[in-house]
Design a protein around this motif. Structure first.
Motif, PDB file in Angstrom:
ATOM      1  N   THR A 100      -5.735   4.853  -6.324  1.00  0.00           N
ATOM      2  CA  THR A 100      -4.359   4.375  -6.407  1.00  0.00           C
ATOM      3  C   THR A 100      -4.330   2.883  -6.095  1.00  0.00           C
ATOM      4  O   THR A 100      -5.203   2.351  -5.377  1.00  0.00           O
ATOM      5  N   LEU A 101      -3.331   2.241  -6.625  1.00  0.00           N
ATOM      6  CA  LEU A 101      -3.124   0.836  -6.311  1.00  0.00           C
ATOM      7  C   LEU A 101      -2.834   0.687  -4.816  1.00  0.00           C
ATOM      8  O   LEU A 101      -3.209  -0.310  -4.197  1.00  0.00           O
ATOM      9  N   TYR A 132      -6.994  -4.324   1.352  1.00  0.00           N
ATOM     10  CA  TYR A 132      -6.688  -5.732   1.641  1.00  0.00           C
ATOM     11  C   TYR A 132      -6.073  -5.865   3.034  1.00  0.00           C
ATOM     12  O   TYR A 132      -6.407  -6.790   3.782  1.00  0.00           O
ATOM     13  N   ALA A 133      -5.173  -4.949   3.387  1.00  0.00           N
ATOM     14  CA  ALA A 133      -4.531  -4.998   4.700  1.00  0.00           C
ATOM     15  C   ALA A 133      -5.563  -4.809   5.812  1.00  0.00           C
ATOM     16  O   ALA A 133      -5.519  -5.508   6.830  1.00  0.00           O
ATOM     17  N   VAL A 134      -6.487  -3.881   5.620  1.00  0.00           N
ATOM     18  CA  VAL A 134      -7.519  -3.639   6.627  1.00  0.00           C
ATOM     19  C   VAL A 134      -8.435  -4.853   6.757  1.00  0.00           C
ATOM     20  O   VAL A 134      -8.811  -5.243   7.878  1.00  0.00           O
ATOM     21  N   MET A 135      -8.787  -5.473   5.640  1.00  0.00           N
ATOM     22  CA  MET A 135      -9.635  -6.672   5.696  1.00  0.00           C
ATOM     23  C   MET A 135      -8.975  -7.759   6.538  1.00  0.00           C
ATOM     24  O   MET A 135      -9.624  -8.374   7.387  1.00  0.00           O
ATOM     25  N   ALA A 188       0.837  -1.201   0.000  1.00  0.00           N
ATOM     26  CA  ALA A 188       0.000   0.000   0.000  1.00  0.00           C
ATOM     27  C   ALA A 188       0.869   1.245   0.000  1.00  0.00           C
ATOM     28  O   ALA A 188       0.596   2.208  -0.727  1.00  0.00           O
ATOM     29  N   VAL A 189       1.937   1.229   0.782  1.00  0.00           N
ATOM     30  CA  VAL A 189       2.862   2.371   0.820  1.00  0.00           C
ATOM     31  C   VAL A 189       3.639   2.453  -0.494  1.00  0.00           C
ATOM     32  O   VAL A 189       3.765   3.528  -1.092  1.00  0.00           O
TER      33      VAL A 189
END
Length: 190
Positions: A68-69, A76-79, A47-48
């Motif tokens: 943004t990608l 996805y990280a939050v999920m 994400a970064v």
């Protein structure tokens, strides 16, 4: 007891089996939580890394608005983070055991203090903070903790499948697919 009346003496499948399954589940879930943490961290790093990579956002495969990608990987990280929290909650319920309840939860034919004694011993040998259920009759009948664990595992599976499908679709091509990202090949022809 009369020799013919000790039919259930030593019969403890209704407390030993569920307790064994719970102990095994706790250890399996620990491994899953670690693996999910690794995946969450990988998504967060991407994400970064991709925070400035513009792409088209879509609804039902139709172009919607730019994003943004990095935003996609952040989702996805939050999920994964949310599901790790639900899994940690579910596994806490699994720490409650009915060991020592004997056949139906009354502790019949077990010495006084047996449930607490075996819980303490099992906690020592497993290193788990197991708790004897407050009501052993209820705990012997109840499978709610297993049902909740199953639901959380299904939730995780569905969300992981969705993320994988998204990535596969975004990397489809090279000529007739979306081809927005390039996943490294994992086997010949992939």
């Amino acid at each position: 007891l009369h020799p013919n009346e000790d039919v259930n003496l030593g019969q403890s499948t209704n407390d030993v089996y569920p307790t064994a399954v719970k102990v095994a589940t706790v250890f399996a879930v620990r491994g899953l939580l670690r693996a999910m943490s690794v995946l969450q961290d990988a998504f967060a790093r991407k994400a970064v890394e991709f925070r400035d990579v513009l792409k088209m956002g879509r609804t039902q495969l139709q172009d919607a608005v730019p994003m943004t990608l990095g935003q996609e990987f952040s989702a996805y990280a939050v999920m994964i983070e949310e599901d790790r929290s639900r899994l940690a909650e579910a596994v806490e319920l699994i720490h409650e055991i009915n060991l020592g309840a004997t056949a139906i939860g009354t502790g019949l034919n077990a010495p006084v203090g047996y449930a607490e004694s075996v819980r303490r011993h099992l906690s020592e040998i497993t290193g788990l903070q197991l708790v004897t259920a407050a009501n052993l009759v209820e705990a012997t009948q109840d499978c709610g903790a297993f049902v909740q664990m199953s639901g959380v595992l299904k939730r995780i599976a569905v969300k992981l499948s969705k993320s994988c499908n998204d990535l596969r679709l975004l990397s489809s091509g090279p000529r007739a697919g979306l081809g927005e990202i390039n996943l490294p090949p994992v086997q010949a022809g992939s």
